[in-house]
Motif scaffolding. Structure first.
Motif, PDB file in Angstrom:
ATOM      1  N   THR A 126      34.702  40.377  41.619  1.00  0.00           N
ATOM      2  CA  THR A 126      34.253  41.374  40.638  1.00  0.00           C
ATOM      3  C   THR A 126      35.404  42.284  40.227  1.00  0.00           C
ATOM      4  N   ALA A 127      36.247  42.631  41.190  1.00  0.00           N
ATOM      5  CA  ALA A 127      37.402  43.490  40.896  1.00  0.00           C
ATOM      6  C   ALA A 127      38.374  42.797  39.942  1.00  0.00           C
ATOM      7  N   ILE A 128      38.550  41.488  40.114  1.00  0.00           N
ATOM      8  CA  ILE A 128      39.425  40.722  39.214  1.00  0.00           C
ATOM      9  C   ILE A 128      38.874  40.759  37.795  1.00  0.00           C
ATOM     10  N   LEU A 129      37.586  40.513  37.664  1.00  0.00           N
ATOM     11  CA  LEU A 129      36.952  40.520  36.346  1.00  0.00           C
ATOM     12  C   LEU A 129      37.073  41.892  35.685  1.00  0.00           C
ATOM     13  N   THR A 130      36.882  42.934  36.469  1.00  0.00           N
ATOM     14  CA  THR A 130      36.983  44.297  35.941  1.00  0.00           C
ATOM     15  C   THR A 130      38.387  44.589  35.425  1.00  0.00           C
ATOM     16  N   GLU A 131      39.387  44.189  36.188  1.00  0.00           N
ATOM     17  CA  GLU A 131      40.780  44.411  35.775  1.00  0.00           C
ATOM     18  C   GLU A 131      41.103  43.643  34.489  1.00  0.00           C
ATOM     19  N   ILE A 132      40.609  42.421  34.385  1.00  0.00           N
ATOM     20  CA  ILE A 132      40.841  41.613  33.186  1.00  0.00           C
ATOM     21  C   ILE A 132      40.179  42.263  31.973  1.00  0.00           C
ATOM     22  N   GLN A 133      38.958  42.742  32.146  1.00  0.00           N
ATOM     23  CA  GLN A 133      38.251  43.390  31.037  1.00  0.00           C
ATOM     24  C   GLN A 133      38.971  44.661  30.585  1.00  0.00           C
ATOM     25  N   LYS A 134      39.516  45.399  31.525  1.00  0.00           N
ATOM     26  CA  LYS A 134      40.274  46.610  31.172  1.00  0.00           C
ATOM     27  C   LYS A 134      41.518  46.254  30.362  1.00  0.00           C
ATOM     28  N   GLU A 135      42.215  45.215  30.798  1.00  0.00           N
ATOM     29  CA  GLU A 135      43.423  44.801  30.091  1.00  0.00           C
ATOM     30  C   GLU A 135      43.099  44.335  28.676  1.00  0.00           C
ATOM     31  N   LEU A 136      42.025  43.599  28.514  1.00  0.00           N
ATOM     32  CA  LEU A 136      41.635  43.129  27.186  1.00  0.00           C
ATOM     33  C   LEU A 136      41.209  44.286  26.291  1.00  0.00           C
ATOM     34  N   TYR A 152      44.173  38.290  42.039  1.00  0.00           N
ATOM     35  CA  TYR A 152      43.922  36.847  41.929  1.00  0.00           C
ATOM     36  C   TYR A 152      44.590  36.099  43.087  1.00  0.00           C
ATOM     37  N   ALA A 153      45.848  36.424  43.375  1.00  0.00           N
ATOM     38  CA  ALA A 153      46.562  35.770  44.473  1.00  0.00           C
ATOM     39  C   ALA A 153      45.855  36.023  45.803  1.00  0.00           C
ATOM     40  N   LEU A 154      45.371  37.231  45.959  1.00  0.00           N
ATOM     41  CA  LEU A 154      44.666  37.595  47.200  1.00  0.00           C
ATOM     42  C   LEU A 154      43.337  36.850  47.310  1.00  0.00           C
ATOM     43  N   TYR A 155      42.686  36.653  46.188  1.00  0.00           N
ATOM     44  CA  TYR A 155      41.403  35.933  46.160  1.00  0.00           C
ATOM     45  C   TYR A 155      41.591  34.494  46.638  1.00  0.00           C
TER      46      TYR A 155
END
Length: 289
Positions: free
Chosen positions: A241-251, A177-180
């Motif tokens: 897309t990578a941010i969304l994927t990481e969030i979905q994995k955490e959830l 997220y920070a990188l985005y």
């Protein structure tokens, strides 16, 4: 228990005194069946008193043990309940933080679209031309002005951030997220530089940002190394897309592995260095105005 022991002492003293009398005056004169029966009954009573005292003492000890166990069970229940409530609250905050991160990404949509023009524009050339003055410089500045106002690039600082969410967001999510934000921010800085005719040497180089992107997006590393800064405009969508994927994995309860966490921490360090360099350059630029 102490009274029983005193009785025993008395009995022993009496018993030995009786024996002494028997020995002194003869067995036939005093030690008759009636006295023997008395001594036997007295001995039995004392033994029963001792047993009763021992049983009472045992019951008292058992009561103390049961009371202590009850208190310990109540304490364990209290600690467990507090721990459970705390865990539930932390999990709630964690989910809210992940939602806040994605909401902050979505809020950057106008800036994301504006930055996408960098895919078709040579921003480095535009900045160089705008800084040299003349008719061509004015044309470049006008184009940059149109982009700047059309996509509200000056309002990126007003876009809600997820700063307080970092406490509850794992490094593998927060680093991306920070990188985005930094990636979009770089395009906005470049367009702003073209708009105002800032000299290229006053801008921070992309080296730290590129290194961070390579760590955050290992599948894109060869592409990034091959094309350098020209690859950056094409990484906005994959990074989101990578941010969304990481969030979905955490959830879903899928925690990142050690390698992903290690990479994320390197990304955070590189991002911090890039951010500091950008702020320092901004301060120097203002001082030179």
């Amino acid at each position: 228990m102490e009274a029983s022991l005193n009785n025993v002492t008395w009995f022993v003293s009496t018993y030995w005194a009786a024996l002494s009398i028997v020995c002194a005056f003869g067995v036939g004169s005093l030690f008759n069946p009636v006295f023997a029966h008395y001594l036997k009954n007295r001995e039995n009573k004392l033994l029963e008193d001792i047993k009763a005292a021992i049983r009472a003492s045992e019951e008292s000890v058992k009561d103390n043990i049961r009371r202590n166990e009850a208190e310990s069970a109540a304490f364990r229940h209290l600690v467990t309940s507090q721990h459970s409530a705390r865990s539930m609250e932390i999990e709630k905050r964690r989910i809210q933080a992940l939602e806040a991160v994605w909401a902050a990404c979505v809020a950057l949509a106008p800036q994301k679209v504006g930055a996408s023009v960098a895919e078709t524009l040579k921003l480095g050339v535009m900045i160089q031309t705008a800084s040299q003055g003349g008719a061509d410089a004015e044309k470049v500045k006008q184009v940059a002005e149109i982009i700047w106002t059309s996509f509200s690039l000056d309002k990126i600082r007003e876009v809600p951030q997820a700063g307080t969410s970092q406490l509850f967001v794992p490094d593998n999510v927060w680093s991306k997220y920070a990188l985005y934000r930094q990636l979009l921010g770089r395009f906005i800085i470049q367009i702003g530089a073209a708009k105002f005719g800032v000299k290229p040497q006053h801008l921070v180089g992309p080296e730290k940002l590129i290194a961070a992107l390579c760590k955050a997006m290992p599948s894109w590393e060869d592409y990034i190394n091959k094309h350098g800064e020209d690859a950056l405009p094409y990484l906005v969508e994959p990074l989101e897309t990578a941010i969304l994927t990481e969030i979905q994995k955490e959830l879903a309860g899928q925690t990142a592995d050690e390698d992903a966490i290690r990479r994320a921490r390197i990304v955070l360090d590189l991002s911090s260095q890039y951010d500091k360099a950008t702020k320092d350059a901004d301060v120097k630029g203002k001082a030179g105005q």
